[in-house]
Write an enzyme that holds these catalytic residues in place. Structure first.
Site, PDB file in Angstrom:
ATOM      1  N   LYS A 126       0.813  -1.223   0.000  1.00  0.00           N
ATOM      2  CA  LYS A 126       0.000   0.000   0.000  1.00  0.00           C
ATOM      3  C   LYS A 126       0.841   1.266   0.000  1.00  0.00           C
ATOM      4  CE  LYS A 126      -0.576   0.016   5.041  1.00  0.00           C
ATOM      5  NZ  LYS A 126      -1.538  -0.032   6.160  1.00  0.00           N
ATOM      6  N   GLY A 127       2.072   1.208   0.541  1.00  0.00           N
ATOM      7  CA  GLY A 127       2.983   2.343   0.478  1.00  0.00           C
ATOM      8  C   GLY A 127       2.509   3.557   1.250  1.00  0.00           C
TER       9      GLY A 127
END
Length: 244
Positions: A126-127
């Site tokens: 997801k970063g």
């Protein structure tokens, strides 16, 4: 202009806002002590704008005041990015073309640090800030060991995964725990693996000084605001070479 002064209400007025906690209960004497401290730090006049009890025997203060100090921006030392910022597609292409295998990354929060937000932001799919984490890069093999990992466990996992790079996040900074843990980690890798066989050592966290990499025995320090793309681009720069 290389000489600047703090800005508050008008240009160059030298006004700054300062917050701190004193180990004394909140009363008029405590407020006077806060103003005295601000005066000794060079704020004149110093105006107390907020005071709030912080548990038994502690008070939090916000002070607003004027300082006479100047800053010479020509003498400021920073670590500039010395590598090109690549897209995920470019990172994958360079690794595939030049390394001809997946680049192995092991990440963890070491010591008693249980704050995984930073390491997860860089590694997890997801970063952060609209950027995918390193797990998104198909030419990177990512192992996220999570929180409260001991240094021996990290070294052993790095060996097992044949890590090209080790990423360590440190958020807890009381009594310089982040510095002590980082030095212990870099010393352990130097002892466990010969030169040329050690992985790239990278640390990150909001309280690190990027200029301290050499002193801490690591290859790179990333501070607050770092994105997965920056880390991926650095890995390519340091381990694979020029994208061209």
């Amino acid at each position: 202009m290389s000489i600047v002064r703090p800005y508050g209400d008008t240009t160059g007025d030298g006004m700054v806002q300062l917050s701190f906690t004193l180990p004394i209960p909140h009363d008029k004497r405590a407020e006077g002590a806060a103003v005295q401290l601000a005066n000794k730090m060079g704020m004149d006049p110093a105006l107390l704008v907020h005071a709030k009890p912080m548990g038994e025997g502690f008070t939090f203060f916000v002070v607003y005041g004027k300082v006479s100090h100047l800053v010479d921006t020509d003498k400021v030392q920073v670590v500039e990015r010395d590598f090109p910022l690549l897209s995920a597609k470019e990172v994958n292409a360079v690794i595939k073309r030049k390394l001809r295998r997946r680049l192995n990354v092991v990440g963890a929060c070491i010591g008693t640090d249980a704050h995984t937000v930073g390491i997860d932001a860089i590694l997890n799919l997801k970063g952060i800030a609209g950027e995918k984490g390193l797990e998104y890069y198909r030419e990177l093999s990512v192992t996220n060991m999570g929180a409260q990992v001991s240094v021996p466990e990290l070294v052993e996992e790095a060996r097992a995964q044949k890590a090209d790079a080790v990423l360590v996040s440190q958020v807890v900074t009381q009594r310089d725990a982040h510095l002590q843990n980082t030095r212990a980690m870099s010393a352990a890798f130097r002892e466990a693996l010969p030169a040329g066989k050690r992985p790239l050592l990278i640390v990150g966290g909001p309280r690190f000084d990027e200029l301290m990499a050499g002193d801490l025995g690591v290859d790179r320090i990333f501070s607050r605001g770092t994105t997965p793309r920056e880390v991926a681009s650095y890995l390519v720069h340091a381990l694979v070479g020029s994208p061209s």
